[in-house]
Design an enzyme around this catalytic site. Sequence first.
Site, PDB file in Angstrom:
ATOM      1  N   LYS B 192       0.840  -1.204   0.000  1.00  0.00           N
ATOM      2  CA  LYS B 192       0.000   0.000   0.000  1.00  0.00           C
ATOM      3  C   LYS B 192       0.868   1.244   0.000  1.00  0.00           C
ATOM      4  O   LYS B 192       1.613   1.490   0.952  1.00  0.00           O
ATOM      5  CB  LYS B 192      -0.901   0.053   1.224  1.00  0.00           C
ATOM      6  CG  LYS B 192      -1.880   1.242   1.143  1.00  0.00           C
ATOM      7  CD  LYS B 192      -2.574   1.532   2.453  1.00  0.00           C
ATOM      8  CE  LYS B 192      -1.885   2.604   3.264  1.00  0.00           C
ATOM      9  NZ  LYS B 192      -1.962   3.962   2.696  1.00  0.00           N
ATOM     10  N   GLU B 266      10.479   0.765  10.135  1.00  0.00           N
ATOM     11  CA  GLU B 266      11.459   1.825   9.893  1.00  0.00           C
ATOM     12  C   GLU B 266      10.733   3.119  10.212  1.00  0.00           C
ATOM     13  O   GLU B 266       9.900   3.568   9.440  1.00  0.00           O
ATOM     14  CB  GLU B 266      11.942   1.746   8.447  1.00  0.00           C
ATOM     15  CG  GLU B 266      13.328   2.309   8.249  1.00  0.00           C
ATOM     16  CD  GLU B 266      13.279   3.779   7.973  1.00  0.00           C
ATOM     17  OE1 GLU B 266      13.295   4.552   8.962  1.00  0.00           O
ATOM     18  OE2 GLU B 266      13.200   4.158   6.814  1.00  0.00           O
ATOM     19  N   CYS B 300      13.250  10.597   7.099  1.00  0.00           N
ATOM     20  CA  CYS B 300      13.235  10.082   8.467  1.00  0.00           C
ATOM     21  C   CYS B 300      14.614  10.216   9.118  1.00  0.00           C
ATOM     22  O   CYS B 300      14.722  10.379  10.319  1.00  0.00           O
ATOM     23  CB  CYS B 300      12.778   8.638   8.486  1.00  0.00           C
ATOM     24  SG  CYS B 300      13.551   7.641   7.230  1.00  0.00           S
ATOM     25  N   GLU B 397      10.112  15.092  16.106  1.00  0.00           N
ATOM     26  CA  GLU B 397      10.372  15.050  14.674  1.00  0.00           C
ATOM     27  C   GLU B 397       9.422  16.001  13.961  1.00  0.00           C
ATOM     28  O   GLU B 397       8.205  15.893  14.107  1.00  0.00           O
ATOM     29  CB  GLU B 397      10.178  13.619  14.158  1.00  0.00           C
ATOM     30  CG  GLU B 397      10.532  13.473  12.697  1.00  0.00           C
ATOM     31  CD  GLU B 397      10.437  12.034  12.213  1.00  0.00           C
ATOM     32  OE1 GLU B 397       9.553  11.299  12.672  1.00  0.00           O
ATOM     33  OE2 GLU B 397      11.257  11.651  11.351  1.00  0.00           O
TER      34      GLU B 397
END
Lengths: 293, 487, 329
Positions: B192, B266, B300, B397
């Site tokens: 997906k 991840e 990331c 983040e």
Amino acid sequence: MSRLEILKTYKIYIGGQFPRTESGRYYQIQDGKGKVIGNICMSSKKDVRNAVSAARKTFGGWAERSAFNRSQILYRIAEMLEGRRDQFINELMIQGSSKANAEKEIDLTIDRTVYYAGWCDKYQQLLSSVNPVSSAHFNFSVVEPTGVVSIIADENSSLIGMISLILPAIAGGNTCVVLASEKLPLCSITFAEVLNTSDLPAGVVNIVTGKRAELIEPMGNHMDVNATVYSGSNADEIKKLKELAVQNVKRVKTYNKKWMNEESQDLYMISDLQEVKTTWHPIENIGGATSSY
Amino acid sequence: MAKKTDKKISSWDFSPSPEGISHIELKDKYDLFIDGKWVKPSSGKYFESINPSNEEKISSVAHANQADVDKAVKAARKAYNGVWGKMSGKERGKYIYRIARMMQEKARELAVIETLDGGKPIRESRDIDIPLACNHFFYYAGWADKLDYAFPNRKVESLGVAGQIIPWNFPLLMAAWKIAPALAAGNTVVLKPAESTSLTALKLAEIIEESGLPAGVVNIVTGFGDTGAAIVNHPDVDKVAFTGSTDVGKIIQKAISGTDKKATLELGGKSANIILEDAPIDQAVEGIVNGIFFNQGHVCCAGSRLFVQESVADVVVKKLKQRLDSLYVGNPLDKNTDIGAINSKEQLQTIKKYIKIGQEEGAEMYQSPCSIPTKGYFCPPTLFTNVAQSSVIVQQEIFGPVLTIQTFRTVDEVIQKANNTPFGLAAGVWTDKGSRIFNLTTKLRAGVVWANTYNKFDPTSPFGGYKESGFGREGGLHGLEAYVKLS
Amino acid sequence: MAAFLLSFSYLFLSLILLKKPMNKLKPFSSDFDPLRHESPSVDKVGVEERVARIQTRSIKNESKIQGLKLVLNMIDLTTLEGKDTPGKVKQMCYKAMHLLDAHPGLPATAAVCVYPSMVGIAKAAVKGSDVKIASVSTAFPSGQAPLNVKLDDTRFAVENGADEIDMVISRGKFLSGEYQFVFDEIAAIKEACGKARLKVILETGELVTLDNVRKASDIAIHAGADFIKTSTGKIQPAATMQVTYTMLMAIKDHYDRTGVMIGMKPAGGISTAKAALHYLVMVKETLGDAWLSNEWFRFGASSLANDVLMQIIKMETGVYQSSDYFSID
């Protein structure tokens, strides 16, 4: 008139010390004939916390020990185990083993310790790599210990089911907090006594005893624990540990092995508690017009 | 820059140089790619894919629900049992090689679509994303018939059906990171893509269709979080691979806790980029820029926490500001654009929220005085100085072009500060001294450490995090482990 | 005895002082002195990446025309051969002033660059134009001559009308670590230049590493260079983007410290319009638009001009050009 036997209180092992549980609670275990064979600490979550603190404090130092030195220390553990062979046989038999099985278990424990002692300075080469990237960089991956590991030892084994989890963890530079078998706890503390006389730095292995139902939670949800290792097949316990792990993305490794098999030991149990770190650095004058080949 | 009175021209600016889009073939509407066929979503629902640089609709994409996912998993299972699981590694490898080559041949088209759909500069999609995606397929293609060499003393088997959920920051590249090793190891796939960037995955489905890969080996189901949840929770999925936020990663980890599904996660990061006083400063400044402004900071492993040794802090910040001023923010299709569009309206709002928090926390902000298009989602490159380890913008983040700058005095201090985070994805170290590099690279608790460089990727190089940045590795030999069973 | 000891220790002390150990850091402080401080280190791979990024810049349409005209106006049209004659030099000077007469509105080159013996010829040939006379000197290209010869060489060129002097540094001395010698030599030549602007050629192809290029740039700038220049054109590799980038960063750091602008001249090996435009992009993105004039940036080149002219005509006509239609000098 027969002599009155001194009943041993099996204290827990935290940071190289043998404190009593801070809970002040104990439970007794009995042999097959209903005779009380020992007082065992019913550790609390605060004991677990203290154990994790001790494990964290010593993690950096243990991970930074040279691989050779870790190997020497594990081999020393084997030597000390050999010296206490009879005591372990006795304890295993009190806890229900046949003599032959008890002898086999301690022998295998000693041999397994030697086996992992040998791995200490070898797994790195097998699990690491130099990676041929396309750019002008030198790139390599090495393994590093995951950190502080909580170990839920096999409930159905006093010795081999515990050391089979501890050894790959510490061979790989991790420190650990171990929950011993609730019903077969004797060898865990004797093993702690072995560790304490084996040059193993305080805090690398910490062992608590007590009720699984109470202690799985603090073993599994402590935010300063990086991985949880479990031996057994209780689906509820496994699910619980996996759920508890979520809060800080702990790695959870579960094993359902026959630890008395010689084959139940391998490189991949070390690798399960390793992180792969990849490092890049530029290389001057590779492939360029000014290459000096 | 100082004004000189005697210069002969006032300025020399680049004329617009947009990449052509006439060769792009996009359908008005995309169905789901299941069992080698394009099928309509059972709900009949479609959602729009928007070009974030002008807010215009590009195409409509099917929204898969649980029934569609079930269909895809069944197709994947059938293909696994019937064909792919039995096929020799040699033959599997050739299919993957073929896909890699076909991607290469369509590289320009894929690059343009990536830029249209996701907002990243064409320079990046053309020079980085798409070539890396192709190379990833090439790399793992070669592993398919060599798996017996990968894990000493172990028999290697595939897992079965892999459910894969990928993010919007590197759409095609992440699809490649997921699909290539899965196929090489003999698994089949239900993938997906992220809802805001489905198009290159769908183009990849077209390539896969054209390649003759057996039906059902790769299934692409588009949709939102509910679609992803249906994949994760499907009982016949053997493996879950996820790249995305730590929050969603935790939901997934919890969702599969009662199962034997193998997982790789991840997740997020807040990576430290550390500049020591003896660093090659000008290259370090480039590394800082590349570390945080690559892909608008939607990375990331972005070097979002800059640590500069106090003795060079002033000069580094000064040079950094000057460098920021030379970056072009704007039309992602322009070949000279350095910073493109923020991927979505929601993400722009998130970034703006953090910028506001930074200002409210008393941090000092610098934004380059670049002009920004009035339409579309854009954010100028932003620096925050006068921040503390305890500032929100230092801890969380942001996933945007926002850099926090802290200073430090000693190496030990910066190691502690760099590691003082729940994350552990990446780190950067800049110094001229070899022994110091190894001291830092050894002690930083992160899965990727770039020394005197930053944000480099390669199919052969394992990638993944420590701690809350996830577990498992993608890329290289280590990336295979995620898709095999050893016995 | 005491006096002996005293003088001995004095000698010892002065030896230590003379040695002037490098201060490891401080490459960016206001008291930066390349003879006392280490220059900033340079990572070659990082420079290559930066340059590669610059080379992806796409210069089209108006910016291309503007840039190409700028390039023409920055060229030091050069002939530096043993077989140079007044005839050759005069023809080149004419070309410098009349790049393409068929196409009005094009600039002249910035300068012509010749040996000292040709300076008088060239000066007369460009009379009345804006074209400057640059002369190489200091026993070009090797620089292997005593200082008095180099000074005479320089004075001769200046006396014959050179507006600019392109000197070479003593690479042998540099590579053996005698930075003070290199510095003093440049300073002496600078004095001999009088009003002429001094370009200091580092001959980067012989310095090999970018760290050396940076160090030599810092020394040249501090010794009084008005321009720093990559190469003589006689050694390969000559100018590269990587080397030029490194030198531009030295200029930038000097400017940031002092506010003083230094010029830059890559020379040798730049023969295409596209390459030249990338150099302009590099200047723009490092030093800024202020350096985009021939007062601060030059190309040392002989064949570049015609390629630029062909590009300009191609852009105007849409037809690819033949060199037959462009005079070779």
